[in-house]
Design a protein around this motif. Sequence first.
Motif, PDB file in Angstrom:
ATOM      1  N   VAL A 271      -5.956   8.740 -12.168  1.00 19.88           N
ATOM      2  CA  VAL A 271      -6.349   7.691 -13.109  1.00 19.88           C
ATOM      3  C   VAL A 271      -6.974   6.576 -12.284  1.00 19.88           C
ATOM      4  O   VAL A 271      -6.331   6.023 -11.385  1.00 19.88           O
ATOM      5  N   MET A 272      -8.228   6.242 -12.597  1.00 16.48           N
ATOM      6  CA  MET A 272      -8.961   5.229 -11.854  1.00 16.48           C
ATOM      7  C   MET A 272      -8.967   3.927 -12.663  1.00 16.48           C
ATOM      8  O   MET A 272      -9.342   3.912 -13.840  1.00 16.48           O
ATOM      9  N   VAL A 273      -8.526   2.835 -12.027  1.00 19.74           N
ATOM     10  CA  VAL A 273      -8.508   1.519 -12.671  1.00 19.74           C
ATOM     11  C   VAL A 273      -9.206   0.524 -11.757  1.00 19.74           C
ATOM     12  O   VAL A 273      -9.321   0.732 -10.547  1.00 19.74           O
ATOM     13  N   ASP A 274      -9.664  -0.575 -12.356  1.00 19.73           N
ATOM     14  CA  ASP A 274     -10.289  -1.671 -11.622  1.00 19.73           C
ATOM     15  C   ASP A 274      -9.359  -2.872 -11.661  1.00 19.73           C
ATOM     16  O   ASP A 274      -8.962  -3.323 -12.738  1.00 19.73           O
ATOM     17  N   VAL A 275      -9.020  -3.393 -10.488  1.00 20.04           N
ATOM     18  CA  VAL A 275      -8.101  -4.528 -10.354  1.00 20.04           C
ATOM     19  C   VAL A 275      -8.907  -5.738  -9.903  1.00 20.04           C
ATOM     20  O   VAL A 275      -9.727  -5.641  -8.980  1.00 20.04           O
ATOM     21  N   PHE A 276      -8.659  -6.891 -10.532  1.00 15.74           N
ATOM     22  CA  PHE A 276      -9.392  -8.102 -10.194  1.00 15.74           C
ATOM     23  C   PHE A 276      -9.008  -8.591  -8.787  1.00 15.74           C
ATOM     24  O   PHE A 276      -7.933  -8.292  -8.273  1.00 15.74           O
ATOM     25  N   GLU A 277      -9.923  -9.374  -8.226  1.00 20.96           N
ATOM     26  CA  GLU A 277      -9.778  -9.802  -6.832  1.00 20.96           C
ATOM     27  C   GLU A 277      -8.515 -10.630  -6.615  1.00 20.96           C
ATOM     28  O   GLU A 277      -7.855 -10.500  -5.579  1.00 20.96           O
ATOM     29  N   HIS A 278      -8.163 -11.494  -7.588  1.00 19.01           N
ATOM     30  CA  HIS A 278      -6.992 -12.342  -7.388  1.00 19.01           C
ATOM     31  C   HIS A 278      -5.681 -11.581  -7.531  1.00 19.01           C
ATOM     32  O   HIS A 278      -4.617 -12.135  -7.290  1.00 19.01           O
ATOM     33  N   GLN A 279      -5.739 -10.295  -7.928  1.00 15.18           N
ATOM     34  CA  GLN A 279      -4.535  -9.493  -8.088  1.00 15.18           C
ATOM     35  C   GLN A 279      -4.337  -8.492  -6.953  1.00 15.18           C
ATOM     36  O   GLN A 279      -3.398  -7.703  -6.995  1.00 15.18           O
ATOM     37  N   LEU A 280      -5.187  -8.547  -5.940  1.00 15.23           N
ATOM     38  CA  LEU A 280      -5.122  -7.535  -4.885  1.00 15.23           C
ATOM     39  C   LEU A 280      -3.814  -7.596  -4.113  1.00 15.23           C
ATOM     40  O   LEU A 280      -3.294  -6.564  -3.673  1.00 15.23           O
ATOM     41  N   ALA A 281      -3.278  -8.807  -3.919  1.00 17.00           N
ATOM     42  CA  ALA A 281      -2.042  -8.935  -3.144  1.00 17.00           C
ATOM     43  C   ALA A 281      -0.844  -8.376  -3.889  1.00 17.00           C
ATOM     44  O   ALA A 281       0.226  -8.202  -3.303  1.00 17.00           O
ATOM     45  N   TRP A 282      -1.002  -8.079  -5.181  1.00 16.63           N
ATOM     46  CA  TRP A 282       0.129  -7.584  -5.964  1.00 16.63           C
ATOM     47  C   TRP A 282       0.241  -6.058  -5.921  1.00 16.63           C
ATOM     48  O   TRP A 282       1.253  -5.509  -6.341  1.00 16.63           O
ATOM     49  N   VAL A 283      -0.807  -5.371  -5.470  1.00 14.10           N
ATOM     50  CA  VAL A 283      -0.852  -3.912  -5.565  1.00 14.10           C
ATOM     51  C   VAL A 283      -0.653  -3.301  -4.184  1.00 14.10           C
ATOM     52  O   VAL A 283      -1.314  -3.702  -3.220  1.00 14.10           O
ATOM     53  N   GLN A 284       0.256  -2.355  -4.099  1.00 12.24           N
ATOM     54  CA  GLN A 284       0.506  -1.621  -2.866  1.00 12.24           C
ATOM     55  C   GLN A 284       0.695  -0.145  -3.199  1.00 12.24           C
ATOM     56  O   GLN A 284       1.184   0.195  -4.282  1.00 12.24           O
ATOM     57  N   PRO A 285       0.280   0.763  -2.308  1.00 12.49           N
ATOM     58  CA  PRO A 285       0.529   2.193  -2.551  1.00 12.49           C
ATOM     59  C   PRO A 285       2.027   2.475  -2.700  1.00 12.49           C
ATOM     60  O   PRO A 285       2.846   1.908  -1.984  1.00 12.49           O
ATOM     61  N   GLY A 286       2.340   3.333  -3.646  1.00 18.31           N
ATOM     62  CA  GLY A 286       3.728   3.687  -3.921  1.00 18.31           C
ATOM     63  C   GLY A 286       4.337   2.950  -5.088  1.00 18.31           C
ATOM     64  O   GLY A 286       5.438   3.304  -5.524  1.00 18.31           O
ATOM     65  N   MET A 287       3.675   1.897  -5.607  1.00 16.81           N
ATOM     66  CA  MET A 287       4.209   1.177  -6.759  1.00 16.81           C
ATOM     67  C   MET A 287       4.210   2.080  -7.988  1.00 16.81           C
ATOM     68  O   MET A 287       3.325   2.915  -8.175  1.00 16.81           O
ATOM     69  N   SER A 288       5.205   1.885  -8.846  1.00 21.67           N
ATOM     70  CA  SER A 288       5.289   2.669 -10.072  1.00 21.67           C
ATOM     71  C   SER A 288       4.358   2.100 -11.132  1.00 21.67           C
ATOM     72  O   SER A 288       3.998   0.919 -11.104  1.00 21.67           O
ATOM     73  N   ALA A 289       3.965   2.946 -12.058  1.00 17.79           N
ATOM     74  CA  ALA A 289       3.064   2.537 -13.129  1.00 17.79           C
ATOM     75  C   ALA A 289       3.381   3.343 -14.381  1.00 17.79           C
ATOM     76  O   ALA A 289       3.865   4.480 -14.298  1.00 17.79           O
ATOM     77  N   GLU A 290       3.132   2.738 -15.536  1.00 20.08           N
ATOM     78  CA  GLU A 290       3.296   3.397 -16.826  1.00 20.08           C
ATOM     79  C   GLU A 290       1.946   3.499 -17.506  1.00 20.08           C
ATOM     80  O   GLU A 290       1.110   2.596 -17.386  1.00 20.08           O
ATOM     81  N   MET A 291       1.757   4.589 -18.221  1.00 20.42           N
ATOM     82  CA  MET A 291       0.463   4.835 -18.854  1.00 20.42           C
ATOM     83  C   MET A 291       0.661   5.288 -20.294  1.00 20.42           C
ATOM     84  O   MET A 291       1.585   6.053 -20.613  1.00 20.42           O
ATOM     85  N   ARG A 292      -0.210   4.801 -21.160  1.00 21.92           N
ATOM     86  CA  ARG A 292      -0.279   5.228 -22.553  1.00 21.92           C
ATOM     87  C   ARG A 292      -1.737   5.563 -22.871  1.00 21.92           C
ATOM     88  O   ARG A 292      -2.645   4.909 -22.370  1.00 21.92           O
ATOM     89  N   VAL A 293      -1.911   6.591 -23.708  1.00 23.55           N
ATOM     90  CA  VAL A 293      -3.258   6.989 -24.111  1.00 23.55           C
ATOM     91  C   VAL A 293      -3.348   6.926 -25.626  1.00 23.55           C
ATOM     92  O   VAL A 293      -2.373   7.209 -26.334  1.00 23.55           O
ATOM     93  N   PRO A 294      -4.507   6.539 -26.165  1.00 25.26           N
ATOM     94  CA  PRO A 294      -4.642   6.450 -27.625  1.00 25.26           C
ATOM     95  C   PRO A 294      -4.454   7.781 -28.335  1.00 25.26           C
ATOM     96  O   PRO A 294      -4.102   7.804 -29.519  1.00 25.26           O
ATOM     97  N   ALA A 295      -4.684   8.886 -27.633  1.00 26.01           N
ATOM     98  CA  ALA A 295      -4.573  10.193 -28.295  1.00 26.01           C
ATOM     99  C   ALA A 295      -3.139  10.548 -28.650  1.00 26.01           C
ATOM    100  O   ALA A 295      -2.905  11.338 -29.583  1.00 26.01           O
ATOM    101  N   TYR A 296      -2.171   9.980 -27.931  1.00 30.07           N
ATOM    102  CA  TYR A 296      -0.754  10.304 -28.175  1.00 30.07           C
ATOM    103  C   TYR A 296       0.033   9.009 -28.329  1.00 30.07           C
ATOM    104  O   TYR A 296       0.671   8.548 -27.374  1.00 30.07           O
ATOM    105  N   PRO A 297      -0.009   8.379 -29.502  1.00 28.58           N
ATOM    106  CA  PRO A 297       0.713   7.113 -29.695  1.00 28.58           C
ATOM    107  C   PRO A 297       2.219   7.298 -29.512  1.00 28.58           C
ATOM    108  O   PRO A 297       2.803   8.297 -29.941  1.00 28.58           O
ATOM    109  N   GLY A 298       2.819   6.334 -28.840  1.00 30.05           N
ATOM    110  CA  GLY A 298       4.264   6.371 -28.630  1.00 30.05           C
ATOM    111  C   GLY A 298       4.702   7.101 -27.379  1.00 30.05           C
ATOM    112  O   GLY A 298       5.861   6.985 -26.980  1.00 30.05           O
ATOM    113  N   ARG A 299       3.827   7.846 -26.750  1.00 30.24           N
ATOM    114  CA  ARG A 299       4.193   8.577 -25.540  1.00 30.24           C
ATOM    115  C   ARG A 299       3.799   7.783 -24.302  1.00 30.24           C
ATOM    116  O   ARG A 299       2.779   7.081 -24.290  1.00 30.24           O
TER     117      ARG A 299
END
Length: 425
Positions: A271-299
């Motif tokens: 999953v490819m995302v674009d992160v703004f420049e002022h948020q770069l210090a918040w992102v590190q490899p290994g961080m957890s993430a949650e994802m939702r897609v419009p095709a499957y509401p609630g999942r």
Amino acid sequence: MFTHSKTRIGAGLAGAAALALICAALSGCDGPASDVGSTDTEHSAQETALEHAAKHLDPTYICPMHPQIQQDHPGTCPICGMDLIEKRVTPKTAMPKVDPHPEVALSGTMQQRLAVRTAKVERGTLARQIRAVGRIAYDETRLEHLHPRATGWIEKLNLRAEGEPITQGQTLAELYAPDILSAQVDFLIALERQGGNAPRIKPDKARNILRLLGVPEPVIRDIERTRQTRNTIPVLAPSDGIVTRMTARDGMYVTPASEMFTIAALSDVWVMVDVFEHQLAWVQPGMSAEMRVPAYPGRTWTGKVDYLYPDLDPETRTLRVRLVFANPGLDLKPNMFADLVIAGEPRPNVLKIPRDALIVTGERESVVKSLGEGRFQPVDVVSGMESEDQVEVISGLAAGDEVVVSGQFLIDSESSLQASFRRMR
């Protein structure tokens, strides 16, 4: 005689006067002259540099009608005959300092009309979360490209269209290649002469040549068992996946440069995302993430940050970030849009205010502080990280202060107008 005596008396008086001046100078500052000097010194210390320069500046006389006519003594203008006037230097008085953000008083009725609401500045924990929209893509580390190892022809094609799912070991096509057939003959000859005195080629070497030409191991064992060659060799799928590209067709002439199939494994997706420049210090490899897609509401799907790309987009000033999600049911399809939340480590004990209270003009950041009894005053602040509807305040406020969260723009504008009127007066 009388004149000579008078001259002698005058010289004596002059000597006595000089002697008195020397004695006064040697006596120090005990007399009244010392007090006068002290007073002059204090007075000159209170003068500004411009006042002192104006007092001791040599006078200049100019013509009121012709300012280019200037001289250091009174007179008349040679052009118009007017009397010259003395040019004086008038020291400027310092302007009184005006508060750039004066207080604004509002009655209770006016506060109700403006819908003024306040909130307290408090300390708490802010969670670093990044919300972004991403795009699902293939896992490029698990893409397979199938090329023939020898020049030949596709005799039979078992696959008909792109997008078909395949399993590992599945026969995709049958390939006839003269070089592979010749290698089979050499392999059988080596098997027959392996006990002879001078075999042209050893069986193990001939077997390795068949492997390098892409002949599957079961086919090699079958040739060794039956001692017969095979005209066509099966092209097997190297792994489970989806055929994303197919250029092979029945009867096509192919070479080692021909890409017959491209296979992508969908058990894991990127999953490819674009992160703004002022948020770069918040992102590190290994961080957890949650994802939702419009095709499957609630999942929801749970993944992690896998890689941060090294360069920013020069137009959008964003950094591309790659995340990895498991896709066991193959429900996630490439090129789907997804809503993601990347969770970072929370920051405890920070001073925070509601996001609505912050006024950002591009030149300054401020809030409208409630002073009580209907009095309000804009205050410049320095903001920090943002988390949903909360903003960190680094300086400018203290815990327990009240800030306006509704109607603050009108109060800030009124304060700016009052400051402008005061500067005009």
